[in-house]
Scaffold this motif. Structure first.
Motif, PDB file in Angstrom:
ATOM      1  N   MET A 236      34.530  36.379  52.750  1.00 15.05           N
ATOM      2  CA  MET A 236      33.883  34.836  52.127  1.00 15.05           C
ATOM      3  C   MET A 236      34.214  35.032  50.022  1.00 15.05           C
ATOM      4  O   MET A 236      34.466  34.448  49.147  1.00 15.05           O
ATOM      5  CB  MET A 236      32.550  34.972  52.028  1.00 15.05           C
ATOM      6  CG  MET A 236      31.612  34.053  51.597  1.00 15.05           C
ATOM      7  SD  MET A 236      32.409  32.481  52.372  1.00 15.05           S
ATOM      8  CE  MET A 236      30.301  31.233  51.660  1.00 15.05           C
ATOM      9  N   THR A 237      34.297  36.213  49.567  1.00 21.42           N
ATOM     10  CA  THR A 237      34.035  36.701  48.030  1.00 21.42           C
ATOM     11  C   THR A 237      35.332  36.338  48.245  1.00 21.42           C
ATOM     12  O   THR A 237      35.715  36.249  46.904  1.00 21.42           O
ATOM     13  CB  THR A 237      33.845  38.584  48.018  1.00 21.42           C
ATOM     14  OG1 THR A 237      32.354  38.078  48.381  1.00 21.42           O
ATOM     15  CG2 THR A 237      33.706  38.563  47.280  1.00 21.42           C
ATOM     16  N   LEU A 238      36.476  36.841  49.091  1.00 25.79           N
ATOM     17  CA  LEU A 238      37.572  36.847  48.267  1.00 25.79           C
ATOM     18  C   LEU A 238      37.902  35.144  48.179  1.00 25.79           C
ATOM     19  O   LEU A 238      38.775  34.756  47.309  1.00 25.79           O
ATOM     20  CB  LEU A 238      39.039  37.069  49.809  1.00 25.79           C
ATOM     21  CG  LEU A 238      40.423  37.349  49.296  1.00 25.79           C
ATOM     22  CD1 LEU A 238      40.483  37.529  47.974  1.00 25.79           C
ATOM     23  CD2 LEU A 238      40.757  37.831  50.707  1.00 25.79           C
ATOM     24  N   GLN A 239      37.733  34.137  49.188  1.00 20.58           N
ATOM     25  CA  GLN A 239      38.051  32.913  48.689  1.00 20.58           C
ATOM     26  C   GLN A 239      37.340  32.539  47.864  1.00 20.58           C
ATOM     27  O   GLN A 239      38.089  31.382  47.046  1.00 20.58           O
ATOM     28  CB  GLN A 239      37.092  32.271  50.497  1.00 20.58           C
ATOM     29  CG  GLN A 239      38.027  32.557  51.553  1.00 20.58           C
ATOM     30  CD  GLN A 239      37.329  32.138  52.773  1.00 20.58           C
ATOM     31  OE1 GLN A 239      36.109  32.300  53.176  1.00 20.58           O
ATOM     32  NE2 GLN A 239      37.954  31.188  54.020  1.00 20.58           N
ATOM     33  N   ILE A 240      36.003  32.868  46.900  1.00 20.19           N
ATOM     34  CA  ILE A 240      34.936  32.576  45.710  1.00 20.19           C
ATOM     35  C   ILE A 240      36.334  32.934  44.922  1.00 20.19           C
ATOM     36  O   ILE A 240      36.327  32.540  43.626  1.00 20.19           O
ATOM     37  CB  ILE A 240      34.561  33.521  46.169  1.00 20.19           C
ATOM     38  CG1 ILE A 240      33.033  32.167  47.294  1.00 20.19           C
ATOM     39  CG2 ILE A 240      33.095  32.633  44.352  1.00 20.19           C
ATOM     40  CD1 ILE A 240      31.699  32.988  47.302  1.00 20.19           C
ATOM     41  N   LEU A 241      36.917  34.551  44.796  1.00 18.60           N
ATOM     42  CA  LEU A 241      37.541  34.540  43.721  1.00 18.60           C
ATOM     43  C   LEU A 241      39.107  34.092  43.464  1.00 18.60           C
ATOM     44  O   LEU A 241      39.554  33.442  43.036  1.00 18.60           O
ATOM     45  CB  LEU A 241      37.265  36.345  44.291  1.00 18.60           C
ATOM     46  CG  LEU A 241      36.943  36.910  44.154  1.00 18.60           C
ATOM     47  CD1 LEU A 241      37.161  38.295  44.689  1.00 18.60           C
ATOM     48  CD2 LEU A 241      36.306  36.772  42.125  1.00 18.60           C
ATOM     49  N   LEU A 242      39.360  33.836  45.027  1.00 16.34           N
ATOM     50  CA  LEU A 242      40.550  33.144  44.775  1.00 16.34           C
ATOM     51  C   LEU A 242      40.539  31.621  44.313  1.00 16.34           C
ATOM     52  O   LEU A 242      40.940  30.186  43.242  1.00 16.34           O
ATOM     53  CB  LEU A 242      41.209  32.944  46.636  1.00 16.34           C
ATOM     54  CG  LEU A 242      42.203  34.065  46.738  1.00 16.34           C
ATOM     55  CD1 LEU A 242      41.808  33.443  48.469  1.00 16.34           C
ATOM     56  CD2 LEU A 242      42.776  34.210  46.119  1.00 16.34           C
ATOM     57  N   LEU A 243      39.368  31.133  44.366  1.00 17.90           N
ATOM     58  CA  LEU A 243      38.616  29.127  44.435  1.00 17.90           C
ATOM     59  C   LEU A 243      38.603  29.907  43.115  1.00 17.90           C
ATOM     60  O   LEU A 243      39.208  28.706  41.827  1.00 17.90           O
ATOM     61  CB  LEU A 243      37.550  28.677  45.400  1.00 17.90           C
ATOM     62  CG  LEU A 243      36.643  27.661  44.125  1.00 17.90           C
ATOM     63  CD1 LEU A 243      37.834  27.110  44.402  1.00 17.90           C
ATOM     64  CD2 LEU A 243      35.904  26.833  44.565  1.00 17.90           C
ATOM     65  N   LEU A 244      37.761  30.336  42.438  1.00 14.92           N
ATOM     66  CA  LEU A 244      37.990  30.450  40.897  1.00 14.92           C
ATOM     67  C   LEU A 244      39.369  30.684  40.062  1.00 14.92           C
ATOM     68  O   LEU A 244      39.720  30.411  39.125  1.00 14.92           O
ATOM     69  CB  LEU A 244      36.750  32.162  40.900  1.00 14.92           C
ATOM     70  CG  LEU A 244      35.781  31.377  40.722  1.00 14.92           C
ATOM     71  CD1 LEU A 244      35.049  32.532  40.973  1.00 14.92           C
ATOM     72  CD2 LEU A 244      35.015  30.649  40.261  1.00 14.92           C
TER      73      LEU A 244
END
Length: 191
Positions: free
Chosen positions: A1-9
């Motif tokens: 989940m954290t990786l997805q947020i970082l990729l989105l940002l």
């Protein structure tokens, strides 16, 4: 989940930076060829600020995310119309040209009505959709609007002091290439 947020940002940052680099490079290149600021605003800046949406929408369409596609278009238009114009009007009242009231606003409204009609015409499979013919019609209407802009630009005589110095050609081209790359990579990361 954290990786997805970082990729989105990271994707959002690349979309913003890519659009900025593209507009900066293309605007400088246009100025180098003594193209007026009005023309740059109506073409380069207009395309550059819409480029992130275009890239995200192309990826959304290609990966079968139609809800993102239509949500992005409608959300962006509503945001520009209500928030951007609203804030600008609150901060500094805007002068509206007569041609904007009698030509550009009705053209935008007509485009919205045409789009509305297109998606409400049932497709052969019974659902509502925007098909290839609709796409060609919309692209044709865009071409007509670009012709209208071209005619507006031809009638415009820029002030002498409008052309600002530009940098080296390789830097302009590098910004354009980096901008396009940032847009593509950012668009992929966002989805």
């Amino acid at each position: 989940m954290t990786l997805q947020i970082l990729l989105l940002l990271a994707g959002l940052a690349l979309l913003i930076a890519g659009a900025e680099w593209l507009v900066s490079g293309a605007s400088s290149l246009a100025r180098k060829f003594k193209i007026s600021d009005l023309t740059i605003g109506l073409t380069v800046v207009a395309f550059g600020t819409s480029a992130p949406e275009l890239v995200v929408n192309l990826f959304a369409s290609a990966t079968d995310h139609q809800d993102i596609f239509f949500g992005n278009i409608l959300g962006s238009n509503n945001f520009n119309l209500f928030i951007i114009l609203g804030l600008a009007g609150v901060l500094l009242p805007l002068k509206v040209q007569v041609s904007t009231v009698w030509k550009e606003i009705p053209m935008s409204f007509a485009a919205l009505v045409i789009f509305y009609i297109m998606v409400h015409i049932p497709s052969p499979n019974g659902g509502m959709m925007l098909g290839r013919i609709d796409g060609f019609i919309l692209l044709g209407l865009f071409g007509l609007f670009q012709y209208y802009i071209y005619r507006q630009i031809k009638e415009y005589t820029p002030p002498e002091a409008e052309h600002k110095p530009t940098g080296p050609l390789f830097k302009m081209i590098a910004f354009i290439i980096l901008g396009l790359a940032g847009l593509v990579l950012g668009g992929k990361l966002v989805l």
